[in-house]
Every structure is written in C-alpha cells, then in structure tokens.
Design a protein around this motif. Structure first.
Motif, short mmCIF file in Angstrom:
data_model
loop_
_atom_site.label_atom_id
_atom_site.label_comp_id
_atom_site.label_asym_id
_atom_site.label_seq_id
_atom_site.Cartn_x
_atom_site.Cartn_y
_atom_site.Cartn_z
N ASP A 1 0.83 -1.00 -0.05
CA ASP A 1 -0.08 -0.01 -0.13
C ASP A 1 0.70 1.21 -0.10
O ASP A 1 0.53 2.22 -0.69
N ASP A 2 1.84 1.25 0.87
CA ASP A 2 2.73 2.58 1.04
C ASP A 2 3.66 2.94 -0.18
O ASP A 2 4.31 3.79 -0.42
N GLU A 3 3.81 1.77 -1.19
CA GLU A 3 4.44 1.89 -2.23
C GLU A 3 3.74 2.18 -3.72
O GLU A 3 4.50 2.47 -4.89
N ILE A 4 2.59 2.08 -3.42
CA ILE A 4 1.53 2.49 -4.60
C ILE A 4 1.56 3.92 -4.92
O ILE A 4 1.25 4.82 -4.08
N ASP A 5 1.79 4.37 -6.26
CA ASP A 5 2.01 5.78 -6.63
C ASP A 5 0.37 6.17 -6.86
O ASP A 5 -0.23 5.54 -8.05
N MET A 6 -0.52 6.81 -6.10
CA MET A 6 -1.71 7.16 -6.31
C MET A 6 -2.07 8.01 -7.72
O MET A 6 -3.01 7.64 -8.37
N LEU A 7 -1.29 9.04 -7.76
CA LEU A 7 -1.39 9.79 -9.01
C LEU A 7 -1.13 8.79 -10.34
O LEU A 7 -1.96 9.01 -11.46
N ARG A 8 -0.02 8.30 -10.35
CA ARG A 8 0.35 7.53 -11.66
C ARG A 8 -0.85 6.46 -11.71
O ARG A 8 -1.18 6.24 -12.95
N SER A 9 -1.37 5.75 -10.71
CA SER A 9 -2.47 4.78 -10.82
C SER A 9 -3.69 5.37 -11.55
O SER A 9 -4.25 4.87 -12.34
N ALA A 10 -4.03 6.45 -10.84
CA ALA A 10 -5.31 7.17 -11.69
C ALA A 10 -4.87 7.49 -13.02
O ALA A 10 -5.87 7.57 -13.78
N LEU A 11 -3.84 8.05 -13.36
CA LEU A 11 -3.49 8.34 -14.62
C LEU A 11 -3.59 7.07 -15.63
O LEU A 11 -4.07 7.10 -16.86
N LEU A 12 -3.21 5.90 -15.05
CA LEU A 12 -3.04 4.72 -15.86
C LEU A 12 -4.60 4.25 -16.09
O LEU A 12 -5.25 3.58 -17.07
N ILE A 13 -5.67 4.50 -14.80
CA ILE A 13 -6.84 4.29 -15.50
C ILE A 13 -7.44 5.18 -16.50
O ILE A 13 -8.32 4.78 -17.36
N ALA A 14 -6.95 6.46 -16.44
CA ALA A 14 -7.50 7.40 -17.57
C ALA A 14 -7.24 7.02 -18.74
O ALA A 14 -7.82 7.45 -19.80
N ASP B 1 -6.75 12.95 -15.81
CA ASP B 1 -6.18 13.92 -16.79
C ASP B 1 -7.11 15.00 -17.16
O ASP B 1 -6.73 16.30 -17.21
N LYS B 2 -8.52 14.57 -17.36
CA LYS B 2 -9.49 15.63 -17.83
C LYS B 2 -9.86 16.70 -16.67
O LYS B 2 -10.06 17.55 -16.69
N VAL B 3 -9.83 15.92 -15.44
CA VAL B 3 -10.10 16.64 -14.04
C VAL B 3 -8.98 17.59 -13.78
O VAL B 3 -9.42 18.89 -13.65
N LEU B 4 -7.86 17.49 -14.32
CA LEU B 4 -6.73 18.50 -14.12
C LEU B 4 -6.85 19.66 -15.23
O LEU B 4 -6.44 20.76 -15.26
N GLU B 5 -7.21 19.11 -16.54
CA GLU B 5 -7.46 20.21 -17.72
C GLU B 5 -8.68 21.04 -17.46
O GLU B 5 -8.63 22.29 -17.67
N LEU B 6 -9.84 20.17 -17.16
CA LEU B 6 -11.00 21.14 -17.14
C LEU B 6 -11.20 21.61 -15.68
O LEU B 6 -12.24 22.48 -15.51
#
Length: 351
Positions: free
Chosen positions: A122-135, A203-208
């Motif tokens: 859990d403490d090694e998972i990159d939250m931002l990167r994982s969310a971008l991979l979903i996107a 990605d869209k959340v950050l853009e919009l």
C-alpha cells in the motif's frame, strides 16, 4: 480422363473430379464470366507500412487476373477499371491505422501497468500514476509525465499560500490549500454533468478543473502530501471525503464543496438531507483510528463509479475495460463474472 492412345480429337467430359483436373491444362476450363464495369474502389484494409508509394496504391484486378493502373479497359471494351485512391490518401490511411493501433496498445499497456501498481504494498503504490493509468482507458495517448509535472508545479505554487512553518496547524493548512485549489486554480465539483466519465479521469479533471468528489479528493490529497500535510480518504456513503492525519481534530473535508470543513455531525446531516433519508444517517467514527491510505479501496470505488456509468449508457466496450481494471484493484469472482458475460468483447476488443 480415360486413357487413350489418341486424345487429340477426344471430347473432354463436363464433370471432372478434383484429382483428374490436375492433368488438364487450366486454359481448357476457363469459366465464362460477365464483364462488369468497376466504377470506384476504396481501400478498406490495412497496408503494411514498409511498402513503397507505388505498392500502397489501391489496385483493382480485372476478372482475368490482370492488373490495371490508372484508367484502362478490359479486352473488347466491355468494361473498364478505374483507380481512385491517391498517394496522399494512402499515406493518411497508413498514418491513421498506425495511430489507432498504437492507441489500442497503449490502453492495454495502461491496464498492465495498473495491475503492477496494485501488486505493490500500500505505501509503495503511486496514487497519481495509478489514476492516470486508469484514465488511459479513454485516452491512450495520455502522457503521464506531463500531468505529474502539472501537479508538481501546482504544489510549488501552493507553497506561497501556506502559513509560516511554525503556524501550520491543521485548520489553517486546510484553509490555505482550499484557497489555492478553488480560488486560485478554479477547481469545482461538476454538478451539471455529474455522470460524465471524464469526471473520473484525472487527466481531464486537471485540464477542465472539475470532477466528482473522489477525483477532486485525489488532486487535493496529492497537493497536500507534497507540502507535508498528508490526508487520507474517507469512504462515506454516497459521498467521498478526506481528512487530515496531523492533529487531533476530528474533522472532514469535502473537496466537492470547495473544501468545506465538517464535523461528523455536520456530515451526517449533509448526507441525510442530500440523499433523502428520512432517518438521520449515522456514521461510525472508528475510521478516525484508521490512518492507512488503502489505495485499493480508493480505486475500487473510483472504478465502480465508472463501470456503472458505462453500463447505464450501454457503453459495454469501456465497461468491460474498466471491469478488467477493477479486477486488478479488487480481485473477486463477482468482478470476473462480468467479463465472462460477454466473452466476445473481453477477448477480442483490445487484443
């Protein structure tokens, strides 16, 4: 053909077995065909990119197997063949095919890399990167480095809004972070189009600069973590919130409502009013004792939202893609069963 000493004047039978035909010249059995004029031809298959310009041109073959280039007529003038595809259109087709193919590969690669992230501690998972991979399931060309740098730049700008180091108490930090996110950067909850899938794609959340509670919460947590003010998600029913890990104040932050600070009683009242419960909703306060980030729980909720949106809109292609992500975040027989319902899509759509 029956054996005979003199076959020169011998009539050849109309019906021949497949084995006997091999002994007869194919010229004797040319089928009689009608000459049908061909008006236009359109390429509908991919052309290997290694071919030269001449080979990429669309070719139309006459019914006698000869190749016609440009404008030409078959023997006897009973039909003609016309070439209509230009070199430029062939080049464009090749480019579009290669681009589409690369996009599909990138989408699959996003799923594979997300699975690798979910296999970490859990403490090694990159939250931002994982969310971008979903996107990437919606945007195969997504540049993870670009959006990571965007967050890093925002965190650097946020430093100017923070109180002095010796005055960084939880409530003051929350106020400063919220001021930057909502007043300076203009983030907001997308109430007008709440069920737009883009609201769950970071990605869209950050853009919009708009999204739903869980996606804006991720932006808030990522910025807070980078200024040494860690926060964790709280899986409230119907409405995702976050809370600070520093300090003893038992407060919640609602990123969807411009970072509003709530006590548990306020959250109970808010959820009861917003979602129409006659009886006041009761929240178990035990989550205040749980300081774990729990990324898999976070992404399971995000992906479940997306899956439901896609199924409701009958976008089964993306629904099944998201289901594969969901299996990586929270493997279960129930999740796997959804893919088995439509095997032709899950096996062929992205492979």
């Amino acid at each position: 053909i029956p054996e005979a000493k003199n076959t020169k004047n011998m009539a050849i039978p109309n019906t021949l077995t497949s084995s006997s035909r091999s002994f007869v010249s194919p010229k004797l059995f040319q089928p009689r065909t009608r000459h049908i004029p061909i008006v236009a031809a359109t390429v509908s298959r991919s052309v290997p990119p290694t071919f030269g310009r001449e080979d990429r041109r669309a070719r139309v073959w006459s019914n006698r197997g000869s190749e016609s280039r440009g404008r030409g007529c078959t023997r006897g003038g009973r039909g003609c063949t016309r070439q209509v595809t230009t070199d430029a259109s062939a080049d464009a087709f090749d480019g579009n095919f290669e681009t589409s193919f690369q996009r599909v590969l990138q989408r699959r690669r996003g799923l594979e890399e997300f699975t690798e992230e979910m296999n970490k501690e859990d403490d090694e998972i990159d939250m931002l990167r994982s969310a971008l991979l979903i996107a990437q399931h919606r945007n195969g060309d997504l540049d993870i480095a670009h959006y990571t740098q965007m967050i890093e730049k925002m965190a650097h700008e946020l430093e100017a809004f923070l109180p002095p180091p010796d005055e960084r108490y939880p409530l003051r930090m929350i106020k400063a972070i919220s001021k930057y996110i909502y007043e300076e950067k203009g983030f907001k909850g997308n109430e007008k189009d709440y069920y737009d899938p883009d609201n769950s794609c970071i990605d869209k959340v950050l853009e919009l600069r708009q999204g739903i509670p869980i996606s804006i919460s991720l932006v808030y947590m990522e910025l807070a973590r980078r200024v040494d003010f860690p926060m964790v998600g709280v899986n409230m029913p119907f409405h995702f919130m976050i809370r600070p890990l520093k300090g003893e104040a038992e407060v919640l932050v609602d990123p969807f409502d411009r970072g509003a600070v709530l006590f548990v009683e306020d959250a109970e009242q808010l959820l009861s009013e917003r979602y129409g419960d006659e009886a006041k909703l009761k929240i178990d306060r035990s989550f205040f004792q749980d300081n774990e980030l729990r990324p898999r729980h976070f992404f399971t909720r995000m992906l479940t939202n997306l899956k439901q949106i896609y199924f409701n809109s009958k976008d089964y292609e993306n629904a099944l893609m998201v289901t594969e992500y969901l299996q990586a975040a929270a493997p279960s027989e129930e999740v796997g069963h959804i893919s088995q319902m439509f095997p032709e899509w899950s096996q062929n759509t992205y492979k």
